[in-house]
Design an enzyme around this catalytic site. Structure first.
Site, mmCIF file in Angstrom:
data_model
loop_
_atom_site.group_PDB
_atom_site.id
_atom_site.type_symbol
_atom_site.label_atom_id
_atom_site.label_comp_id
_atom_site.label_asym_id
_atom_site.label_seq_id
_atom_site.Cartn_x
_atom_site.Cartn_y
_atom_site.Cartn_z
ATOM 1 N N GLU A 53 0.819 -1.218 0.000
ATOM 2 C CA GLU A 53 0.000 0.000 0.000
ATOM 3 C C GLU A 53 0.847 1.261 0.000
ATOM 4 O O GLU A 53 1.913 1.312 0.615
ATOM 5 C CB GLU A 53 -0.900 0.041 1.248
ATOM 6 C CG GLU A 53 -2.187 -0.711 1.074
ATOM 7 C CD GLU A 53 -3.142 -0.579 2.259
ATOM 8 O OE1 GLU A 53 -4.269 -1.051 2.116
ATOM 9 O OE2 GLU A 53 -2.764 -0.027 3.321
ATOM 10 N N HIS A 111 4.944 -11.587 12.040
ATOM 11 C CA HIS A 111 3.914 -11.970 13.016
ATOM 12 C C HIS A 111 3.580 -13.467 12.946
ATOM 13 O O HIS A 111 2.553 -13.894 13.456
ATOM 14 C CB HIS A 111 2.656 -11.110 12.870
ATOM 15 C CG HIS A 111 2.193 -10.915 11.465
ATOM 16 N ND1 HIS A 111 2.047 -9.668 10.901
ATOM 17 C CD2 HIS A 111 1.879 -11.789 10.513
ATOM 18 C CE1 HIS A 111 1.640 -9.807 9.653
ATOM 19 N NE2 HIS A 111 1.527 -11.087 9.390
ATOM 20 N N GLY A 152 -4.002 -3.251 8.542
ATOM 21 C CA GLY A 152 -5.461 -3.308 8.571
ATOM 22 C C GLY A 152 -5.986 -3.734 7.224
ATOM 23 O O GLY A 152 -5.235 -4.134 6.347
ATOM 24 N N HIS A 155 -1.664 -8.229 15.567
ATOM 25 C CA HIS A 155 -0.965 -8.133 14.282
ATOM 26 C C HIS A 155 -1.798 -7.488 13.194
ATOM 27 O O HIS A 155 -1.304 -7.092 12.161
ATOM 28 C CB HIS A 155 -0.507 -9.505 13.817
ATOM 29 C CG HIS A 155 -1.541 -10.271 13.034
ATOM 30 N ND1 HIS A 155 -2.773 -10.578 13.536
ATOM 31 C CD2 HIS A 155 -1.516 -10.773 11.773
ATOM 32 C CE1 HIS A 155 -3.468 -11.239 12.618
ATOM 33 N NE2 HIS A 155 -2.730 -11.378 11.543
ATOM 34 N N GLY A 156 -3.089 -7.393 13.374
ATOM 35 C CA GLY A 156 -3.922 -6.844 12.305
ATOM 36 C C GLY A 156 -5.314 -6.673 12.841
ATOM 37 O O GLY A 156 -5.520 -6.669 14.051
ATOM 38 N N SER A 157 -6.282 -6.603 11.954
ATOM 39 C CA SER A 157 -7.607 -6.370 12.503
ATOM 40 C C SER A 157 -8.373 -7.664 12.758
ATOM 41 O O SER A 157 -9.324 -7.674 13.508
ATOM 42 C CB SER A 157 -8.411 -5.419 11.637
ATOM 43 O OG SER A 157 -8.111 -5.577 10.296
#
Lengths: 491, 293
Positions: free
Chosen positions: A215, A340, A390, A414-416
């Site tokens: 991204e 992760h 995310g 580690h993320g959503s």
């Protein structure tokens, strides 16, 4: 379907604080330690029940210390939940388990700065994204531009990102800003199968499929949470940064599969380990099989560091071409590279005694509090940078490890975290419409397949803000900056 | 006409490769087998490199393909280059098959899903009481379950395992096997119009019967009839005539499809299942009741 299954028992939680919940050992026979969930009440209630079943299965494994942890982004996974953390005392029959590490060994995040601002990049976002999409191949079978022999690949898996830098992909300073200096030095390529090599040797420099992405992100001024630290780490208002998420591709997957078979064969017969779910196949860390896997896993770790290192090189090339300037002048310095999905040998204090533990983090990130030996010199006084990816729509975070992480063996989210299976997401969202909607919101997306994009719809994930907040309230990590995408490529 | 595609799933070591070998040995059809990689099936033949697959012709007509690109692209390439009579996909022991099913149903008009076959290791089901995420999914989605390695468990344990499977899936037919000894034709519903082959060591309690009529069926009543077919019938296929035309129909474990077909003279239906001969008269009278008067 794994989400919302009714057949699992809902535990009676013991509330430790607003964001810490325990499941006592009485929940299931054989539990050696309780389960501890880090979550707000809402995240706790929304979590699929199989997570608690899996975490309590993990709590029965030999050598486990203190708690079987679930991070706020937990969801059910292969054997261990994703968002699961478990530490095993290697000097007291502690085990190593591929299911606690994940198939995508050392899958992780890398964050790279620029000195460009949103106004400078916005006019070029399509060209930039399109070119990145060409240069950083995505999708299941994607092969990279790095053409090497299988013999050379054997060096890659022992040398990691160092191999890449030595061969001209990236800068020396990148290694100082990568966990383990980009190289798991205990790797031994004699411990991996030729099948694994076959699957991996042409995949360096590729993103892969699933939730892997690259991204271009924007530092909105109001999203800088910790101004002092952000500034120190080179982050300024309206800056453009690049974040990407990928791992060891088919190579890591094959290593995990190979050793699952090995462990299934010896676990009970040779070591007398009884487990509840065969997806938790494991072996004592200090056994020939366990040690071999640890060395093979390190090969996966190195492949993924090399992979991300080559991708950074490609990103710098693309930015240089579009902005007609050297990458150095564009300030394309790496902030950090952190995984992760890995098991790490670390020293932690358990009830006052320092022990050597194998900390399994699966879909959980190491968050070292200031001063820990694992942190690179430049960040040692701050705590380790933690990169939380995310979904496309909801944004991502840069956090820093804090003192409270002593309680979680230096681990955070580690993320959503998914709220539904990929299949269900595909049924709900049409990829094509989704991409159009995102473009209207100012996010330009290039995806290998529409279906792949739909799998990753923001609505298929938990609120990342809530996940990050839970970790901050628990004191295990705190936000530095929230990052919003303006361009995205994905598998 | 879309090519039938069968998915084989099952946990690591459950017996998928054994089943594939059996399919290769027994079939006289041109089957393309898509596996994640070669290796387990010994191949001496020349390997041809395609864009999304590598493939090799085996003696006997089967074509072995290994995935080197995206799954969907690979299937398209198989249809184009190999044009087999049917496709069998072997998933890795750790794959979640639901995504594959969706992908076939939504994005691959070239093929149609024939059945999901899951190989279950009876011995493992006893040794590991908790069924993991992947294991559950594999059982839940199956049309046909090969309950394999039954020689390693006691009869009481076998019952226990069957019950556990039934809690997750009460729709699939379960074949109890050792070394996957099942008549592979039965898995695909091929060749049943003629006879069911019985191979030396196979002991299968599967029966079949056929029904033929020159009358038309009333479509909505016929579909209602399919919905109410007893669970013992796990497979039915053949041609049916409605007033609006003829259709090929294919029924697997409660799921069916009707496909427009060139006109046939008669409706011909074959029903397959365990101990179903006692149901024959009842089913035929039900069929007669949905014929057009």
């Amino acid at each position: 379907m794994p989400f919302g299954q009714q057949s699992f028992k809902k535990p009676e939680f013991i509330k430790v604080s607003d964001v810490v919940w325990d499941i006592p050992k009485t929940f299931k026979p054989g539990m050696r330690v309780p389960v501890r969930v880090i979550a707000t009440k809402k995240l706790l209630d929304d979590m699929d029940l199989q997570v608690y079943d899996q975490a309590s299965n993990v709590a029965t494994l030999p050598g486990i210390q203190k708690y079987s942890f679930v991070m706020p982004d937990g969801h059910s996974g292969y054997g261990f939940s994703i968002g699961g953390v478990a530490a095993f005392d290697v000097n007291d029959n502690g085990v190593i388990s591929p299911g606690g590490i994940g198939f995508d060994i050392n899958c992780g995040m890398r964050l790279v700065l620029t000195n460009l601002t949103i106004d400078q990049v916005k006019p070029h976002i399509k060209a930039l994204t399109d070119k990145l999409f060409q240069r950083v191949p995505a999708g299941v079978g994607a092969t990279g531009f790095v053409k090497i022999s299988k013999e050379e690949f054997k060096k890659v898996v022992e040398e990691g990102a160092e191999w890449a830098v030595k061969n001209g992909y990236g800068w020396e300073e990148d290694l100082e800003r990568t966990e383990l200096h980009g190289r798991a030095d205990w790797a031994d390529n004699s411990k991996i199968s030729s099948k694994a090599i076959e699957r991996g040797y042409n995949q360096i420099g590729t993103l892969g499929s699933g939730n892997h992405y690259l991204e271009i992100q924007w530092v909105k001024p109001e999203n800088i949470v910790d101004e002092k630290l952000a500034k120190k780490w080179g982050i300024f208002p309206n800056q453009i940064v690049i974040m990407f998420h990928c791992g060891s591709r088919g190579f890591g997957h094959q290593i995990a599969t190979d050793y699952l078979q090995v462990f299934l064969n010896v676990m009970e017969r040779k070591y007398g380990i009884k487990i509840l779910d065969r997806e938790l196949a494991c072996a004592p860390f200090n056994s020939p099989e366990g040690t071999n896997y640890y060395k093979a896993m390190a090969c996966g770790v190195n492949m993924s560091f090399a992979n991300r290192q080559v991708i950074v090189h490609r990103v710098r090339e693309v930015f240089s071409e579009i902005f007609k300037q050297d990458a150095e002048k564009l300030g394309l310095h790496q902030v950090f590279d952190i995984a992760h999905n890995r098991a790490s040998l670390e020293k932690h204090k358990v009830d006052g005694e320092v022990k050597e533990l194998l900390v399994h983090r699966k879909g959980a990130t190491a968050a070292y509090y200031p001063g820990r030996e694992e942190i690179p010199k430049m960040y040692k006084d701050d705590g380790s940078p933690v990169i939380i990816g995310g979904s496309m729509e909801t944004g991502s975070y840069l956090l820093v490890g804090t003192e409270g992480a002593k309680e979680t063996f230096c681990s955070t989210a580690h993320g959503s975290g998914r709220t539904m299976s990929r299949t269900k997401a595909k049924k709900i969202w049409r990829g094509e419409t989704l991409l159009k909607e995102l473009e209207q919101k100012g996010i330009y997306v290039r995806s290998v397949s529409y279906a792949g994009a739909a799998e990753e719809a923001g609505g298929a994930y938990k609120s990342i803000d809530e996940v990050v907040e839970a970790t901050a309230l628990a004191g295990i990590s705190k936000p530095v900056v929230r990052l919003i995408p303006i361009g995205n490529i994905k598998g | 006409m879309p090519i039938p595609i069968t998915i084989i799933t099952g946990y690591l070591g459950a017996g998928k490769t054994t089943l594939l070998r059996r399919i290769i040995d027994e079939t006289d059809k041109r089957i393309a087998i898509l596996m994640n990689e070669f290796g387990e099936i010994a191949i001496d033949s020349k390997i041809i490199k395609g864009k999304n697959i590598e493939y090799a012709e085996l003696a006997g007509g089967c074509v072995c393909c290994s995935l080197s690109g995206e799954f969907e692209a690979a299937v398209k390439e198989i249809v184009e280059k190999i044009n087999p009579e049917m496709i069998v996909v072997e998933t890795t022991g750790v794959a979640e098959p639901d995504a594959l099913v969706l992908s076939i149903e939504e994005n691959l008009p070239e093929v149609k899903l024939d059945a999901v076959i899951t190989v279950v290791d009876a011995d493992s089901m006893i040794r590991f009481p908790s069924l993991g995420v992947t294991g559950r999914l594999q059982i839940e989605i199956a049309d046909v379950i090969l309950l394999n390695k039954i020689d390693l468990v006691s009869e009481a344990q076998l019952k226990e395992v069957e019950q556990k499977i039934r809690e997750l899936n009460n729709r699939a037919i379960i074949f109890q096997t050792k070394f996957c000894n099942v008549d592979t034709d039965l898995l695909f519903g091929l060749g049943v119009e003629h006879h069911i082959k019985m191979h030396g060591q196979h002991v299968l309690d599967v029966d079949y019967f056929a029904y033929t009529t020159k009358n038309f069926f009333v479509q909505d009543k016929f579909e209602e009839f399919l919905k109410n077919l007893p669970a013992e019938i796990y497979r039915a296929k053949g041609f049916v005539k409605f007033s609006k035309g003829s259709f090929l129909f294919n029924f697997v474990a409660g799921r069916w499809d009707l496909e427009k077909w060139e006109d046939v003279k008669r409706s011909e239906l074959v029903f397959i299942g365990k101990g179903i001969l006692k149901l024959k008269d009842k089913i035929i009278s039900q069929l007669k009741a949905v014929e057009q008067r």
